[in-house]
Write a protein that holds these residues in place. Structure first.
Motif, PDB file in Angstrom:
ATOM      1  N   ILE A  58      60.720  51.844  60.456  1.00 27.27           N
ATOM      2  CA  ILE A  58      59.743  50.817  60.107  1.00 27.27           C
ATOM      3  C   ILE A  58      59.404  49.941  61.308  1.00 27.27           C
ATOM      4  N   VAL A  59      60.432  49.443  61.997  1.00 28.42           N
ATOM      5  CA  VAL A  59      60.177  48.443  63.047  1.00 28.42           C
ATOM      6  C   VAL A  59      59.733  49.055  64.358  1.00 28.42           C
ATOM      7  N   GLN A  60      60.055  50.338  64.610  1.00 28.12           N
ATOM      8  CA  GLN A  60      59.734  50.896  65.919  1.00 28.12           C
ATOM      9  C   GLN A  60      58.225  50.996  66.152  1.00 28.12           C
ATOM     10  N   SER A  61      57.442  50.984  65.080  1.00 23.38           N
ATOM     11  CA  SER A  61      55.994  51.086  65.235  1.00 23.38           C
ATOM     12  C   SER A  61      55.352  49.770  65.670  1.00 23.38           C
ATOM     13  N   HIS A  62      56.121  48.674  65.621  1.00 25.21           N
ATOM     14  CA  HIS A  62      55.531  47.369  65.926  1.00 25.21           C
ATOM     15  C   HIS A  62      56.295  46.555  66.974  1.00 25.21           C
ATOM     16  N   PHE A  63      57.612  46.711  67.031  1.00 20.80           N
ATOM     17  CA  PHE A  63      58.420  45.838  67.887  1.00 20.80           C
ATOM     18  C   PHE A  63      58.017  45.902  69.356  1.00 20.80           C
TER      19      PHE A  63
END
Length: 558
Positions: free
Chosen positions: A437-442
């Motif tokens: 989930i977070v790797q696409s935005h962080f």
């Protein structure tokens, strides 16, 4: 009687809209019409925040891709006027925009008549300004001159020790915005209008290609996988292989999240209540998490992606900071509290790159807490078609804690150590989804380029995709196509790969970079971002320490 579609609405000026917003009205623009949505706020299934972030803005694209046609048709009842041409967005009040009242507008018009035409339109400067943070950034150059600070771009991350903390943070903000302005298309009306027009053409191509049609056979295969994993968990449990059972159950939850995500976006049947019930059964009854909480949080995330003050998906202090802007103890409009960058946060941020995977392995426990808080505090809609969902969710929570907490953990397992191990392993086994989930935005931009940036450009600027072979799609569950998903949230995930080539063509056409990395490279990007922010925190601490030691903690001596 004239229908909503045939009725001719009065033409409204920007001043009229501004005056009504200043009076507390909630006005948004959809399809060249002005909608007053005050009455809709307590009924909106995804909560009021998603609407409040669009007040004073053209919400046509966000509304179109996030809602069914039936919902869009229902919104017509809130029309009060129409506009001509491309709307120039205001900064919404929730984001710090300020608006003149009707009396102030009239007075301004009188002053203009007596002193000559006003430059750059009639709206108030604060409501026209791109955003509160942009106001700060635009003063950085003057601040530098006043303080005698000259930081070259190539050395900006290594300031002299006599640079105070505020100047250092302002410099970083300015550089991030400058990098984005150089990398992405211009913010001028002509360029952004062309991007919007071509994005809408792309959306029509997606519709014409039938990519909104769900492949139910694909979900049949998914369901078979879920059943096999859960059956394996129960068989292991029966034979006393408790850790294997916990792993299989965690893998089941990991896979089920993908379908719950689809249902939350009405990406399965495209029927609101049917998909909502599917999501509640998966999330609440089987997984112990609240579907309503997720919808409220996730819809805001889709509207204000990667905004440090507004996007709950990146607001993780004191555990993580993916932008230096968190060092300023920002106020979260989602949690309605200050995210304190205190001593505890400073310690954790120093080592956040090393804590990243260990903390995410325990993330499901945090989601459980947030889910129970949402349901027990009654934070969801209390009126309208979604009001009964809370009660179904509460039944689901009772069901979950009965079968998982009481029958499985308490009654079946032999002792407390085994119970503890089972709870930890089953929850941690589902943790890869949190990394996905977070790797696409962080690792993507958190800069604010102002309210005139088009919806498609903002989504592409703040999101990345993961490049993986088709045979691994089941493991990523559609989360590897987050760019495409943010552009078209209701497309069933089994059609996202087919949509990818269309999106890449669109990006090439309008000149917006399409961020695509392999899974390992995505993780490297995220870890690199966390490490860089840690380094910035250390430099900030050094700057502040130097100023204190100099006896001038506020930098007044420059």
């Amino acid at each position: 009687m004239a229908t909503a579609t045939s009725k001719v609405y009065p033409l409204m000026s920007r001043d009229e809209v501004e005056g009504m917003i200043a009076a507390g009205r909630k006005l948004i623009i959809i399809g060249q019409h002005v909608l007053k949505v005050d009455a809709w706020l307590p009924y909106h299934p995804a909560g009021d925040l998603a609407i409040l972030h669009m007040v004073g803005r053209d919400a046509t694209d966000e509304t179109t891709v996030l809602h069914s046609q039936a919902a869009i048709d229902q919104m017509q009842r809130y029309r009060i006027g129409r506009i001509e041409g491309r709307w120039k967005n205001f900064v919404p009040p929730i984001q710090g925009g300020k608006f003149r009242t009707k009396d102030e507008i009239d007075q301004s018009a009188e002053d203009t008549d007596s002193s000559g035409p006003e430059v750059d339109g009639c709206s108030s400067e604060n409501s026209r300004s791109p955003s509160p943070i942009f106001d700060t950034v635009e003063t950085v150059e003057g601040l530098h001159k006043r303080k005698g600070v000259h930081v070259k771009a190539e050395h900006a991350a290594q300031p002299e020790v006599d640079v105070d903390g505020l100047t250092f943070l302002d410099t970083l903000t300015r550089e991030q915005i400058t990098l984005d302005l150089d990398k992405y298309p211009s913010q001028d009306d002509a360029t952004q209008s062309e991007i919007i027009a071509k994005y809408r053409q792309l959306h029509q191509r997606v519709r014409d290609a039938g990519l909104y049609q769900c492949n139910y056979w694909a979900y049949a295969r998914e369901g078979t996988r879920y059943l096999l994993l859960f059956t394996a968990s129960m068989l292991f449990l029966r034979h006393g292989w408790y850790i294997c059972s916990a792993l299989a159950l965690g893998f089941t939850w990991h896979q089920l999240v993908f379908t719950a995500h689809d249902a939350g976006h009405m990406g399965i049947t495209h029927h609101y209540h049917v998909d909502s019930v599917i999501g509640i059964i998966i999330a609440d009854f089987i997984g112990g998490l609240s579907m309503g909480w997720w919808k409220r949080s996730h819809n805001v995330h889709h509207i204000v992606t990667n905004s440090p003050e507004h996007d709950p998906d990146i607001e993780h202090l004191p555990l993580f900071a993916i932008s230096h802007r968190f060092f300023g103890s920002l106020t979260s409009t989602y949690y309605n509290r200050v995210m304190e960058y205190d001593a505890f946060a400073k310690v954790l941020i120093k080592i956040q790159a090393y804590l990243y995977y260990p903390i995410l392995s325990l993330a499901r426990f945090n989601l459980t807490f947030l889910s129970l808080d949402y349901l027990l505090a009654g934070r969801g809609p209390t009126k309208g078609q979604a009001a009964w969902h809370r009660w179904l969710e509460l039944v689901g929570q009772v069901f979950f804690w009965t079968w998982y907490g009481y029958l499985l953990i308490y009654k079946t397992l032999p002792n407390n150590w085994t119970r503890l191990a089972y709870v930890l392993v089953s929850n941690m086994a589902a943790s890869p989804v949190h990394v996905q989930i977070v790797q696409s935005h962080f690792a993507m931009s958190t800069a604010d380029l102002g309210p005139q940036e088009s919806f498609p450009q903002k989504m592409l600027r703040t999101t990345m995709d993961v490049d993986c072979p088709p045979w691994l799609d089941f493991l990523h569950g559609g989360l590897q196509f987050q760019v495409i998903h943010h552009l078209f949230p209701r497309i069933p995930r089994h059609n996202l790969r087919q949509t990818q080539s269309m999106v890449q063509e669109f990006c090439n056409d309008v000149g917006i970079p399409y961020a695509l990395y392999g899974f390992a490279d995505c993780n490297k990007q995220v870890i690199g971002t966390l490490a860089e922010v840690s380094r910035q925190a250390a430099i900030l601490a050094k700057c502040q320490k130097s100023m204190i030691e100099s006896g001038d903690p506020f930098g007044h001596g420059h």
